[in-house]
Design an enzyme around this catalytic site. Structure first.
Site, PDB file in Angstrom:
ATOM      1  N   TYR A  53      -7.324   8.587 -15.237  1.00 52.10           N
ATOM      2  CA  TYR A  53      -6.306   9.460 -14.510  1.00 52.10           C
ATOM      3  C   TYR A  53      -6.936  10.066 -13.542  1.00 52.10           C
ATOM      4  CZ  TYR A  53      -3.530   9.348 -18.851  1.00 52.10           C
ATOM      5  OH  TYR A  53      -2.790   8.738 -19.916  1.00 52.10           O
ATOM      6  N   LYS A  78      -9.973  10.247 -22.785  1.00 49.72           N
ATOM      7  CA  LYS A  78      -9.860   8.696 -23.304  1.00 49.72           C
ATOM      8  C   LYS A  78     -10.780   8.002 -22.457  1.00 49.72           C
ATOM      9  CE  LYS A  78      -4.893   9.058 -23.558  1.00 49.72           C
ATOM     10  NZ  LYS A  78      -4.761   9.943 -22.390  1.00 49.72           N
ATOM     11  N   HIS A 111      -8.476   4.176 -24.998  1.00 46.55           N
ATOM     12  CA  HIS A 111      -7.401   4.096 -24.003  1.00 46.55           C
ATOM     13  C   HIS A 111      -6.601   2.573 -24.391  1.00 46.55           C
ATOM     14  CE1 HIS A 111      -5.673   5.908 -20.215  1.00 46.55           C
ATOM     15  NE2 HIS A 111      -4.663   5.429 -20.820  1.00 46.55           N
TER      16      HIS A 111
END
Length: 276
Positions: A53, A78, A111
């Site tokens: 992210y 993650k 992930h």
């Protein structure tokens, strides 16, 4: 509304996770910081980020600025697909912790299984090491299908506490959830609002009118009542607050049966077999 309103779900390692949290996918560092601060002010005590992210530093800044004790906020991050493998996962974890400004993370996940790389078993062994060293309180996976879980369970020592997958009324994933339930693996739902696409669903609009709530509140309440951990994402303070205000009403048996009938298998995200 305070954090005491949020129930916790017991994990198979003895730890617990707040059942409702905030996701920050597709939010930049500054946006994540502001969204997390808004959420923590409302009463959220569960934040979900990931190295992919690119906003772990913003989440970390929000944690620090909130003034809350570290142990009062549950933090998940993650490892991304291109960092899978034993040593590279350890290195990725160190980078995540540095950005978050934490010594310990509550939950660390793979992930995606990224099956073409065929590294998720080796990667999970790195997670086991991180857990053994006390740097992650719990470990788990995200986007794993039954066949990925079966292999992982057969070749590693620690049962994942969570499988974080796409679950929303159009994609209810009952068989995968039942597989996890039988092995004490909690299911956590990402994109619970189907990236907003489900908010105009006619049935959900009817239920929203019946209960005097928004469609989003109906959907989040459905997740909670079906035993899922759920992490709706928003950067809008009013919607962050609205998504948290879901503990003062209940869906009845007819409501739940009607929502069960919406399951069509329609995804808004990618199929795990096709990622990585």
């Amino acid at each position: 509304m305070t954090d005491s309103a949020v129930p916790s779900v017991r994990l198979n390692d003895g730890n617990s996770i707040p059942q409702l949290g905030l996701g920050v996918y597709k939010v930049d560092d500054d946006g994540a910081e502001q969204a997390c601060l808004s959420a923590l002010e409302v009463g959220y005590r569960h934040l979900d980020t990931a190295s992919y992210y690119g906003n772990e530093a913003g989440v970390g800044r929000a944690l620090k600025a909130s003034g809350l004790a570290r142990d009062d906020v549950y933090v998940t991050t993650k490892v991304w697909n291109d960092q899978q493998g034993f040593e590279s996962t350890l290195a990725s974890f160190d980078q995540s912790m540095e950005k978050l400004g934490l010594d310990v993370v509550d939950l660390y996940l793979i992930h995606w299984p990224a099956p073409k790389q065929d590294l998720y078993v080796e990667t999970y062994r790195a997670l086991e090491k991180i857990r053994e060293e006390g740097r992650a309180r719990s470990i788990g996976v995200s986007n794993f299908q039954t066949h990925h879980l079966e292999r992982l369970l057969g070749e590693t020592d620690v049962v994942p506490v969570i499988n974080q997958i796409e679950v929303q009324p159009w994609l209810q994933q009952r068989e995968l959830r039942e597989f996890g339930d039988a092995r004490h693996i909690v299911t956590e739902a990402w994109s619970p609002l189907a990236r907003g696409r489900i908010l105009d669903d006619a049935l959900l609009l009817q239920l929203a009118a019946k209960h005097g709530k928004s469609t989003a509140q109906i959907v989040i309440r459905w997740h909670l009542q079906t035993g899922l951990v759920v992490i709706p994402k928003s950067v809008t303070p009013s919607r962050i607050a609205e998504n948290f205000d879901v503990f003062g009403f209940e869906l009845d048996a007819d409501d739940l049966a009607a929502i069960a009938g919406l399951d069509s298998g329609e995804r808004v995200g990618s199929h795990p077999d096709h990622v990585g």
